[in-house]
Design a protein around this motif. Structure first.
Motif: not given
Length: 114
Positions: A1-8, A33-40, A61-67, A94-100
């Protein structure tokens, strides 16, 4: 965790840059420190057709799916560390956006083949 999806946008960001984006996101989250490296987990998808506020300026646009269960401060920190990590890359958009996005903890499943 987390599951990161980058759309470009296709043709604006090359394969080498996509790899750098994914590595940078991974490193930024791990160092927070929010997540362990081997969980990303991270992946990227290009898109061909888009508009940006009715125009044609490219964006990422980036999505970060977390429990579910993390508080708003942790979610905000996750957004901030990802954006801060990407800022020095000077991406040609022009912009980078992210949603959790919260994933329901009770219904989340995982199978690790042995």
């Amino acid at each position: 965790m987390p599951h990161i999806t980058v759309e470009y946008p296709e043709g604006v960001v090359d394969d080498k840059s996509v790899e750098l984006i994914l590595q940078t996101i991974h490193q930024s989250i791990a160092e927070s420190g929010l997540f362990k490296a081997d969980q990303i987990k991270a992946r990227a998808y290009s898109f061909r057709h888009f508009t940006n506020a009715g125009g044609s300026d490219p964006y990422i646009h980036i999505q970060a799916r977390i429990k579910s269960g993390r508080d708003a401060d942790n979610k905000k920190k996750l957004s901030e560390v990802v954006l801060a990590g990407l800022a020095p890359l000077n991406l040609p958009v022009s912009v980078v956006t992210i949603e959790i996005i919260d994933m329901d903890r009770d219904s989340y499943g995982k199978h690790v083949p042995t």
